[in-house]
Motif scaffolding. Sequence first.
Motif, PDB file in Angstrom:
ATOM      1  N   GLU A 242     -29.106  31.796 -31.622  1.00 28.58           N
ATOM      2  CA  GLU A 242     -29.165  32.840 -32.654  1.00 28.58           C
ATOM      3  C   GLU A 242     -30.620  33.212 -32.959  1.00 28.58           C
ATOM      4  OE1 GLU A 242     -27.015  34.797 -34.138  1.00 28.58           O
ATOM      5  OE2 GLU A 242     -25.243  34.022 -33.103  1.00 28.58           O
ATOM      6  N   VAL A 243     -31.249  33.825 -31.985  1.00 28.30           N
ATOM      7  CA  VAL A 243     -32.659  34.197 -32.131  1.00 28.30           C
ATOM      8  C   VAL A 243     -32.876  35.235 -33.221  1.00 28.30           C
ATOM      9  CG1 VAL A 243     -33.134  33.727 -29.692  1.00 28.30           C
ATOM     10  CG2 VAL A 243     -32.580  36.033 -30.397  1.00 28.30           C
ATOM     11  N   HIS A 245     -31.857  35.297 -36.090  1.00 29.15           N
ATOM     12  CA  HIS A 245     -32.013  34.725 -37.426  1.00 29.15           C
ATOM     13  C   HIS A 245     -33.122  33.689 -37.500  1.00 29.15           C
ATOM     14  CE1 HIS A 245     -28.771  37.228 -38.631  1.00 29.15           C
ATOM     15  NE2 HIS A 245     -28.106  36.842 -37.560  1.00 29.15           N
ATOM     16  N   MET A 246     -34.035  33.798 -36.537  1.00 26.45           N
ATOM     17  CA  MET A 246     -35.288  33.047 -36.638  1.00 26.45           C
ATOM     18  C   MET A 246     -36.145  33.761 -37.684  1.00 26.45           C
ATOM     19  SD  MET A 246     -37.953  32.113 -33.600  1.00 26.45           S
ATOM     20  CE  MET A 246     -37.982  33.779 -32.918  1.00 26.45           C
ATOM     21  N   ILE A 247     -36.524  33.021 -38.719  1.00 21.39           N
ATOM     22  CA  ILE A 247     -37.320  33.628 -39.792  1.00 21.39           C
ATOM     23  C   ILE A 247     -38.771  33.727 -39.354  1.00 21.39           C
ATOM     24  CG2 ILE A 247     -38.114  33.360 -42.169  1.00 21.39           C
ATOM     25  CD1 ILE A 247     -35.540  31.870 -42.729  1.00 21.39           C
ATOM     26  N   VAL A 248     -39.300  34.925 -39.380  1.00 23.13           N
ATOM     27  CA  VAL A 248     -40.700  35.114 -39.010  1.00 23.13           C
ATOM     28  C   VAL A 248     -41.527  35.595 -40.199  1.00 23.13           C
ATOM     29  CG1 VAL A 248     -40.341  35.464 -36.528  1.00 23.13           C
ATOM     30  CG2 VAL A 248     -40.122  37.425 -38.100  1.00 23.13           C
ATOM     31  N   PRO A 250     -41.032  34.900 -44.015  1.00 25.04           N
ATOM     32  CA  PRO A 250     -40.159  34.328 -45.040  1.00 25.04           C
ATOM     33  C   PRO A 250     -40.355  34.870 -46.437  1.00 25.04           C
ATOM     34  CG  PRO A 250     -41.784  32.719 -44.269  1.00 25.04           C
ATOM     35  CD  PRO A 250     -41.872  33.892 -43.364  1.00 25.04           C
ATOM     36  N   TYR A 251     -41.580  35.207 -46.820  1.00 21.80           N
ATOM     37  CA  TYR A 251     -41.789  35.553 -48.222  1.00 21.80           C
ATOM     38  C   TYR A 251     -41.794  37.045 -48.491  1.00 21.80           C
ATOM     39  CZ  TYR A 251     -42.635  30.626 -48.952  1.00 21.80           C
ATOM     40  OH  TYR A 251     -42.478  29.267 -49.008  1.00 21.80           O
ATOM     41  N   GLU A 252     -42.178  37.825 -47.494  1.00 19.28           N
ATOM     42  CA  GLU A 252     -42.245  39.266 -47.747  1.00 19.28           C
ATOM     43  C   GLU A 252     -41.346  40.044 -46.795  1.00 19.28           C
ATOM     44  OE1 GLU A 252     -46.428  40.035 -47.511  1.00 19.28           O
ATOM     45  OE2 GLU A 252     -46.762  38.516 -49.069  1.00 19.28           O
ATOM     46  N   CYS A 258     -27.476  38.523 -42.810  1.00 19.81           N
ATOM     47  CA  CYS A 258     -26.956  37.150 -42.910  1.00 19.81           C
ATOM     48  C   CYS A 258     -27.168  36.573 -44.294  1.00 19.81           C
ATOM     49  CB  CYS A 258     -27.624  36.258 -41.865  1.00 19.81           C
ATOM     50  SG  CYS A 258     -29.327  35.811 -42.259  1.00 19.81           S
ATOM     51  N   SER A 260     -30.281  36.024 -45.511  1.00 20.11           N
ATOM     52  CA  SER A 260     -31.663  35.552 -45.568  1.00 20.11           C
ATOM     53  C   SER A 260     -32.624  36.738 -45.694  1.00 20.11           C
ATOM     54  CB  SER A 260     -32.016  34.780 -44.294  1.00 20.11           C
ATOM     55  OG  SER A 260     -31.453  33.507 -44.279  1.00 20.11           O
ATOM     56  N   ARG A 261     -33.881  36.449 -45.524  1.00 21.53           N
ATOM     57  CA  ARG A 261     -34.945  37.437 -45.618  1.00 21.53           C
ATOM     58  C   ARG A 261     -35.944  37.138 -44.509  1.00 21.53           C
ATOM     59  NH1 ARG A 261     -37.112  40.675 -49.495  1.00 21.53           N
ATOM     60  NH2 ARG A 261     -35.418  40.252 -50.935  1.00 21.53           N
ATOM     61  N   TRP A 313     -43.913  42.263 -34.635  1.00 20.86           N
ATOM     62  CA  TRP A 313     -42.896  41.270 -35.003  1.00 20.86           C
ATOM     63  C   TRP A 313     -42.123  40.789 -33.775  1.00 20.86           C
ATOM     64  CZ3 TRP A 313     -43.574  38.846 -39.223  1.00 20.86           C
ATOM     65  CH2 TRP A 313     -44.052  39.486 -40.377  1.00 20.86           C
TER      66      TRP A 313
END
Lengths: 401, 401
Positions: A242-243, A245-248, A250-252, A258, A260-261, A313
């Motif tokens: 599940e690439v 949903h790899m978080i790159v 996280p804060y902005e 899903c 997440s952010r 990204w």
Amino acid sequence: MPKPAWSQEESRRHNLGDLLRQVHVAGPLSRSALAERMGLNRSTIMGLTAELTAAGLVREELPGETGRAGRPSLVVRAESDRVYVLAFDVRVDRLVAARVGLGGKILDRRETVRQRAGADLDDVVGVLAEFGREMYRRSDGLCVGAGAAYCGMIRPGDGMVRFGPNMGWVDQAFGAELGQRLGLGLPVPVGNEAHLGALAEHVRGVGAGVQNLVYLHGDVGVGGGIIVGGKLLDGDGGYGCEVGHMIVNPYEGRPCGCGSRGCLEAEVGEQALLEMAGRSAELVGRDGISAVVDAAANGDEAAAEALRRIGDWLGIGVANLVNLFNPGMVIFGGMLREVYRGSAAQVHSRVAANVLMISREKLQLRTAALGYDSTLAGAAELAFAELLASPLEVLARLESA
Amino acid sequence: MPKPAWSQEESRRHNLGDLLRQVHVAGPLSRSALAERMGLNRSTIMGLTAELTAAGLVREELPGETGRAGRPSLVVRAESDRVYVLAFDVRVDRLVAARVGLGGKILDRRETVRQRAGADLDDVVGVLAEFGREMYRRSDGLCVGAGAAYCGMIRPGDGMVRFGPNMGWVDQAFGAELGQRLGLGLPVPVGNEAHLGALAEHVRGVGAGVQNLVYLHGDVGVGGGIIVGGKLLDGDGGYGCEVGHMIVNPYEGRPCGCGSRGCLEAEVGEQALLEMAGRSAELVGRDGISAVVDAAANGDEAAAEALRRIGDWLGIGVANLVNLFNPGMVIFGGMLREVYRGSAAQVHSRVAANVLMISREKLQLRTAALGYDSTLAGAAELAFAELLASPLEVLARLESA
């Protein structure tokens, strides 16, 4: 651990499947080429070929009949026009069905664009089953299997869609339902679209022969299929890769479907690109993406800037995956082919800056050779899998059904 | 593809190695337990045991002799005190060498803390070879192999350190040099420390029986070893699993030793934690980390806040890896055992928020059962590998040498 010994019967079944797989993947081959590839002598090859010919799965002919030049030694070729599977592909914005011949050639196809949201199981299965039945009726060949690709997380074994966020599906018995509605007595194994895209590119696409590869698939979101040592990475439950949903970020980061952010798919998906490029919501999907890439190439600065940001990204995601998997190749498929076309410089720049030097010594970045059909081709491979494992047993079962 | 058939000789060699591996990994086993595990009849087990006993690799004894209760049926046990390997472990801040008996027991060890920077190949190999020779001289057992773990990227096959950033090594022939200086006529295979830690935890640690696992190893930086379908993920060149260089904070991240910014190891490594907790540079390494974790538990707010922030980054890294690998278990090893002890709440919170629900249904988070010695234990497994593949052939070669 290898088995201590094979019975003659097991050897024969294995060899029949192996020979069929050789011509399925590589196309027509002479007996001597088959002997060399399979490590068997020519008289064994002759016997195997005779059995498969009698079963109607291959035929021998002079290469001249194919229009090719060369010595007139017989070649063994798959009965591509006669023996076929039904392949289905549920993409976020369209449904595709095809009749695919042994050897991988698409003999017939149906496709419809659909509303993205709100499609229920019944609608989707209804359309696909009708496509399938129609193509089946119009053919006088032998249908030996069926298989489907789906844009979500699939439970191995029974084709249950555990989670299909783009269509709002949770625990829908897609494979079983499609098999029943097709009414051909065939099971319909199902796989995640990006997993199957990876398999297809590995078997007969740009990744043929590459034992470690990362396939990234853009279909509104971003999916992945990762081949490790020649096998699809599936993980404990079959839900690996599940690439998207790899978080790159996280804060902005941008919110993701899903929950997440800053997931990779939120940062490089269709929506991010179209919004950054200032596009209206009218032209979406592959046409929307292509329009942005073309506009950037023609001097549209907003489109170019959007592609630069998206490409950065995407490059971060690729760099992370290369550090993790040390693959020989990264393949961009689905809509990411277009995105990569428009942002290759940014991706390369991130790879150069962020991948450990040793891990990129032999790395190749490529686009999918099978184009938008890599997922469909993967569904066909899934459908052929049983025939290629035990050709004569599958035929016997079809005849007795 | 499995071989079509094994010769009797191949079967015997395989079975001898398999039996030896069973008692090496699981400890003493009765003949009937061995028969069941190996799928062989008891008379075959008896014959194999007799051969291995004659070779001095195992012995049979009453379980009573081991102090255990139970029926008095003979058990087969490895000759752990007699048959051993030399295992070496080059960590960022210390050098370790051990004599490890068949069965995995550490029989003897030497360890020295070293300056972190500036150690050249000659110094490191000199210290380790002296440790090894001394332990060899003091033992009257049989040394059957050697192996080493190193905190850097290792070329498979020849033990070449391609890149050891913490020690400033590039292309240093560590394995070959150590083998030569040991002077025992034994090759010294080398593996990345985190790869070997993962293998050891998979073979005889908390991950025994888990076919898909992610092992994270803290040793100033962060390394990884990932088991996919029971095998170490190595990638095309053997350089996979570089989890420490997964970028999680690309634009505002801390600089990393690899030249990038915002890598996982830059955000959660020793330096980040000590700086955030306001520690001086005097107490570093595992003692420094432990001091921060203990201080936080005792109400030190700066330490607690540092652990919360580190734990959040660690959780992001873990979430990404779980989405990618769908593992049954994530294991925290090396200094990350301590970090995880002090930040488990943050890690769990990120996993709950950022891992797809289906991918964490059966996920376990654990600390390494072998503690700081998982990497050393992995080096020992590397050293035993040849003996376990062909026991009698290795003994014959040792005798003729």
